[in-house]
Design a protein around this motif. Structure first.
Motif, PDB file in Angstrom:
ATOM      1  N   UNK A  17     -17.475  -0.304 -12.480  1.00  0.00           N
ATOM      2  CA  UNK A  17     -16.474   0.758 -12.465  1.00  0.00           C
ATOM      3  C   UNK A  17     -15.912   0.958 -13.869  1.00  0.00           C
ATOM      4  N   UNK A 119       3.848   3.329  -1.139  1.00  0.00           N
ATOM      5  CA  UNK A 119       3.990   1.967  -1.654  1.00  0.00           C
ATOM      6  C   UNK A 119       2.855   1.634  -2.621  1.00  0.00           C
ATOM      7  N   UNK A 136      -1.977  -2.798 -11.095  1.00  0.00           N
ATOM      8  CA  UNK A 136      -2.867  -2.690 -12.254  1.00  0.00           C
ATOM      9  C   UNK A 136      -4.190  -2.060 -11.842  1.00  0.00           C
ATOM     10  N   UNK A 137      -5.043  -1.843 -12.839  1.00  0.00           N
ATOM     11  CA  UNK A 137      -6.391  -1.280 -12.596  1.00  0.00           C
ATOM     12  C   UNK A 137      -6.357   0.106 -11.947  1.00  0.00           C
TER      13      UNK A 137
ATOM     14  N   UNK B 247     -15.287 -13.762  -0.700  1.00  0.00           N
ATOM     15  CA  UNK B 247     -15.849 -12.727  -1.576  1.00  0.00           C
ATOM     16  C   UNK B 247     -17.038 -12.086  -0.864  1.00  0.00           C
ATOM     17  N   UNK B 279      -6.165  -3.578   2.237  1.00  0.00           N
ATOM     18  CA  UNK B 279      -4.953  -3.949   1.487  1.00  0.00           C
ATOM     19  C   UNK B 279      -4.302  -2.697   0.902  1.00  0.00           C
ATOM     20  N   UNK B 280      -2.997  -2.619   0.981  1.00  0.00           N
ATOM     21  CA  UNK B 280      -2.298  -1.445   0.454  1.00  0.00           C
ATOM     22  C   UNK B 280      -2.480  -1.312  -1.065  1.00  0.00           C
ATOM     23  N   UNK B 281      -2.642  -2.449  -1.758  1.00  0.00           N
ATOM     24  CA  UNK B 281      -2.956  -2.406  -3.186  1.00  0.00           C
ATOM     25  C   UNK B 281      -4.187  -1.559  -3.472  1.00  0.00           C
ATOM     26  N   UNK B 283      -5.332   1.119  -2.518  1.00  0.00           N
ATOM     27  CA  UNK B 283      -5.235   2.560  -2.721  1.00  0.00           C
ATOM     28  C   UNK B 283      -4.872   2.907  -4.169  1.00  0.00           C
ATOM     29  N   UNK B 284      -4.464   1.907  -4.935  1.00  0.00           N
ATOM     30  CA  UNK B 284      -4.100   2.116  -6.336  1.00  0.00           C
ATOM     31  C   UNK B 284      -4.971   1.289  -7.275  1.00  0.00           C
ATOM     32  N   UNK B 285      -5.143   0.023  -6.958  1.00  0.00           N
ATOM     33  CA  UNK B 285      -5.876  -0.907  -7.827  1.00  0.00           C
ATOM     34  C   UNK B 285      -7.370  -0.765  -7.515  1.00  0.00           C
ATOM     35  N   UNK B 286      -8.100  -0.176  -8.456  1.00  0.00           N
ATOM     36  CA  UNK B 286      -9.504   0.149  -8.189  1.00  0.00           C
ATOM     37  C   UNK B 286     -10.355  -1.104  -7.985  1.00  0.00           C
ATOM     38  N   UNK B 287      -9.999  -2.194  -8.667  1.00  0.00           N
ATOM     39  CA  UNK B 287     -10.766  -3.432  -8.478  1.00  0.00           C
ATOM     40  C   UNK B 287     -10.556  -3.971  -7.064  1.00  0.00           C
ATOM     41  N   UNK B 288      -9.297  -4.014  -6.636  1.00  0.00           N
ATOM     42  CA  UNK B 288      -9.015  -4.488  -5.274  1.00  0.00           C
ATOM     43  C   UNK B 288      -9.665  -3.543  -4.260  1.00  0.00           C
ATOM     44  N   UNK B 290     -12.369  -1.768  -4.596  1.00  0.00           N
ATOM     45  CA  UNK B 290     -13.808  -2.033  -4.524  1.00  0.00           C
ATOM     46  C   UNK B 290     -14.087  -3.349  -3.798  1.00  0.00           C
ATOM     47  N   UNK B 291     -13.258  -4.351  -4.081  1.00  0.00           N
ATOM     48  CA  UNK B 291     -13.481  -5.648  -3.436  1.00  0.00           C
ATOM     49  C   UNK B 291     -13.359  -5.533  -1.912  1.00  0.00           C
ATOM     50  N   UNK B 333       1.612  -5.517  -0.223  1.00  0.00           N
ATOM     51  CA  UNK B 333       0.311  -4.876  -0.438  1.00  0.00           C
ATOM     52  C   UNK B 333      -0.816  -5.587   0.283  1.00  0.00           C
ATOM     53  N   UNK B 334      -0.604  -6.842   0.628  1.00  0.00           N
ATOM     54  CA  UNK B 334      -1.649  -7.651   1.270  1.00  0.00           C
ATOM     55  C   UNK B 334      -1.220  -8.160   2.647  1.00  0.00           C
TER      56      UNK B 334
END
Lengths: 365, 365
Positions: A17, A119, A136-137, B247, B279-281, B283-288, B290-291, B333-334
């Motif tokens: 990415x 949120x 982040x990210x 993972x 995870x709510x994160x 929607x913002x954190x692209x790494x999370x 993708x994971x 977020x989690x």
């Protein structure tokens, strides 16, 4: 989450990415005092206090202390940073056992998406002063941000961290009008899971109106000095959610002065009185059951009496079903959890907005 | 609440209700070990551990530590006491910032009313060892009680306090069958507001079935030793909610062994695999983002592969909408807050019970 972070670092190279290189760099911090403060009740010397209590010397000591808590305050700004962090300091008080550290002394970030506040991340308090990543990210588009401050602690410093080279700008207050709510711990935010889940914060995001949090944990007892404070605050509407902290006798003796003092200073502003939630304890503890029933009967009596005396623009919201029917809506029998607050919101929002609309108090104008 | 208590004491004489005089007396304590322990995964030397890890030396240290936590355990008894209190000890660990002290190291009491378990009170932890009132001023009818233990701490001692002269008796386990759930912090109970709000506890009360909490915060990674542990535990059905901690690569490498080992030991037991909550994160954190997408794609691939290999009685529950649509269902977020858990319950309960019914696994027989 530590393990997840390690793994993300390891897999970042292969995830394919587009990530900007600045994320790993040290954030640049700017003082939140340079940005727009939202939810402010009145101008104060200490930016994150709710009221300068020196101006109200007759207030009880507990009320004075609680007015230093940053409940209901938020900072709003616009940034294209891909990461947002914060440094903040609170007092040495720790969260009580019915609250999370995040709600009590942490931060809570929302970012606007498709016109709605969504949120985005929290600041987890570790020490009295903490530096933490909130999110982040992200991509590097411009984002409108709303960062809620600790509910149950004094915030003595707050800085917002962004990527080096990213922009950060003041935004106008996103909420319109001023609806002051005076009430108990439940209003202050016990026991929402994070600052943005306190019910006035949820009401503001849901309506676009500015609900001002004058929640005074355990201390919303309608003393004369507190009534004078409430009445001195300019607002378009006044909501009184102070029944849980006042004894039936206090309700009988003090409601009249509170309501008529507000009415005198604000002849046309609607005043909305809310009954106490039915404490979950009260279904078992006969003393608590009797007290809550007596409190709610007393406030209903006072409401009728004030109406009979000719006080206009006075409204009453019943506690019926505020917490739902399954008895799962509190953390401890008294304070709503997020499930209880969600149910309160669904009942209170239409009732309150319907009243406010009669006075052209809406987010549209 | 202190102020409320003082007031109740003052007004007790004038409230006109029949109160028994024994309430004010010092409680009589009996060890909880004399009562019935509910939610027990396997017999252990330390009553409030979930598994004796000496029997599974190859388990990772973090898993061993978490198995000492009393998540999912409860004590059931019958009493006519008008007040119930408790003395209990936990370790010196404190609640993390995304949990309340009550959830992490406190107690949570339910009492049966009209055939349903209803919240009655909590034990607020103050020190490593605490004595606290859970509920008081009740009538003196016989009551069936269910007391949940701390979710995120080791409980080393527990005593139940009743009125002098009141009776206390063992009750049979109120829940039928055994449905083992192996999973992450979300299963263990982060971030329910109190122990009885963890989702397996809510599933048990809602269905009458015994959902066993093998939640291992951050450590449900399907290692061979963990798979062997899960498969060694006798149960009527197995639910795997371990995707959030594993993972995508671990899911690919380890799911096959976990599922086939359970199947080998329990040829007819249904096995239900649940995707990770979004995870709510993410929607913002692209790494999370993708994971989580990769984790959920990997578990779906593994599920299909195992079906193709001929593993029968294997089921899949999608994560879609588990937390609702408004993004307010987590504390950080989690981890779901009580609102998020309520939404999970409403989606998971009908899906799980429909599967279990095919195997005559219900509370009716």
């Amino acid at each position: 989450m530590k393990a997840l972070f390690r793994l993300l670092v390891i897999t970042a190279g292969i995830c394919g990415m587009a990530m900007t290189s600045i994320q790993a760099q040290k954030p640049v911090y700017i003082p939140a005092s340079d940005l727009t403060l939202v939810g402010k009740i009145i101008s104060t010397e200490n930016l994150y206090h709710r009221v300068d209590t020196a101006d109200f010397p007759a207030l009880p000591p507990a009320v004075k202390r609680l007015l230093t808590n940053s409940a209901g305050l938020a900072v709003t700004f616009k940034t294209n940073s891909t990461a947002i962090s914060a440094k903040w300091c609170t007092s040495s008080r720790k969260a009580s056992s019915n609250m999370t550290g995040i709600a009590s002394e942490g931060l809570d970030l929302y970012i606007k998406k498709n016109g709605k506040w969504q949120f985005a991340g929290v600041g987890r308090p570790r020490e009295d002063c903490t530096e933490a990543s909130l999110v982040k990210n992200m991509d590097n588009s411009e984002k409108e941000c709303l960062l809620y401050l600790p509910l149950y602690d004094e915030t003595s410093n707050l800085e917002i961290g962004i990527d080096p080279g990213a922009s950060i700008k003041k935004l106008p207050d996103p909420f319109r009008k001023r609806i002051l709510i005076y009430g108990s711990s439940i209003l202050q935010g016990a026991s929402a899971s994070r600052p943005g889940m306190a019910y006035p914060a949820r009401l503001s995001r849901a309506t676009g109106l500015n609900f001002l949090n004058l929640g005074l944990s355990g201390s919303a007892k309608m003393e004369k000095a507190a009534a004078d404070l409430v009445a001195s605050i300019p607002a378009d509407a006044y909501i009184l959610d102070c029944v849980p902290n006042s004894s039936p006798q206090q309700i009988k003796e003090r409601t009249g002065y509170l309501v008529s003092t507000i009415r005198e200073k604000h002849p046309k502003a609607p005043i909305i009185v809310i009954q106490s939630i039915i404490r979950e304890h009260s279904y078992w503890d006969q003393k608590v059951g009797k007290r809550v029933a007596d409190q709610n009967a007393a406030i209903q009596d006072q409401f009728r009496l004030l109406q009979q005396k000719g006080i206009k623009d006075l409204y009453f919201i019943s506690a019926k079903n505020l917490l739902g029917q399954d008895h799962e809506g509190t953390v401890d029998g008294t304070h709503p959890n997020d499930l209880g607050f969600d149910r309160m919101l669904h009942q209170l929002k239409p009732e309150i907005t319907a009243i406010l609309k009669k006075y052209d108090i809406s987010a549209d104008d």
